[in-house]
Design a protein around this motif. Sequence first.
Motif, short mmCIF file in Angstrom:
data_model
loop_
_atom_site.label_atom_id
_atom_site.label_comp_id
_atom_site.label_asym_id
_atom_site.label_seq_id
_atom_site.Cartn_x
_atom_site.Cartn_y
_atom_site.Cartn_z
N UNK A 75 0.83 -1.20 0.00
CA UNK A 75 0.00 0.00 0.00
C UNK A 75 0.87 1.25 0.00
N UNK A 76 1.96 1.23 0.78
CA UNK A 76 2.86 2.38 0.85
C UNK A 76 3.50 2.70 -0.50
N UNK A 120 -14.12 12.37 11.73
CA UNK A 120 -12.67 12.65 11.65
C UNK A 120 -12.09 12.04 10.37
N UNK A 121 -12.78 12.24 9.27
CA UNK A 121 -12.42 11.57 8.01
C UNK A 121 -11.05 11.98 7.47
N UNK A 128 -3.70 10.35 4.23
CA UNK A 128 -3.75 9.77 5.58
C UNK A 128 -3.73 8.25 5.54
N UNK A 129 -4.21 7.66 4.45
CA UNK A 129 -4.19 6.20 4.36
C UNK A 129 -2.76 5.67 4.35
N UNK A 130 -1.81 6.48 3.87
CA UNK A 130 -0.40 6.08 3.93
C UNK A 130 0.09 6.06 5.38
N UNK A 131 -0.44 6.98 6.18
CA UNK A 131 -0.11 6.97 7.61
C UNK A 131 -0.62 5.71 8.29
N UNK A 132 -1.84 5.28 7.91
CA UNK A 132 -2.40 4.04 8.45
C UNK A 132 -1.51 2.87 8.04
N UNK A 174 -11.46 5.60 15.00
CA UNK A 174 -10.89 4.26 15.13
C UNK A 174 -9.36 4.28 14.96
N UNK A 175 -8.86 5.20 14.15
CA UNK A 175 -7.40 5.32 14.00
C UNK A 175 -6.80 5.74 15.34
N UNK A 176 -7.44 6.71 16.00
CA UNK A 176 -6.95 7.15 17.30
C UNK A 176 -7.03 6.03 18.33
N UNK A 177 -8.13 5.27 18.31
CA UNK A 177 -8.28 4.14 19.21
C UNK A 177 -7.18 3.10 18.97
N UNK A 178 -6.89 2.82 17.70
CA UNK A 178 -5.85 1.85 17.36
C UNK A 178 -4.49 2.32 17.87
N UNK A 179 -4.20 3.60 17.75
CA UNK A 179 -2.92 4.13 18.23
C UNK A 179 -2.80 4.00 19.75
#
Length: 194
Positions: A75-76, A120-121, A128-132, A174-179
Amino acid sequence: MNQPLQNLEQLLDRVGELAHDNDEVSIGMVVESIGSRSFGPLLMLIGITLFSPLSGVPGMSFFMASFVLLIAVQMLIGRKQFWLPHYILDRSVEHGKLEKALGWLAKPARLIDRVLKPRLTFLVHNGASYGVAAVCVVIGLCMPFMELVPFSSSAAGLALLALGLSLVVHDGLLVLLALVVFGATFTLVVVNIL
């Protein structure tokens, strides 16, 4: 052609159909069913596997870590369709064990799907998907060490599940929760190893 997945229940239903129709279900069958272009659902699949009773299989954390790294790195670098080697695609689980794990996950999936919504899209769209994906690489690199601390790979699975869901339902919370989950798990592993 299968419609894109929109929630966790749809993913479980799709995998459940495979378990119902086959004596053994391979990862290749699941990837074909959910789509090899679907980064979010593939992450959800890995997260569910690590969070379910299947995580008790020896070496599962290491195996899933290689799966995470392969997908996240692709993905990256911007690949449109994910390539996975046959040693991953050919790995299978007996349908009875899979159906048991899916049954165990059905009720939590319904509860989770009720609270998810786009918010928080900016944390999941475009760049941002690259950050994920980068966070997934870090999780994948840490997962072999998590074999040393009981249940830590399940927490990593929860983080991966949250990241996959965030991409599917566009929920940046959910990204924040995952972090937070991964940060706490990483801290726990480091403290126990040192």
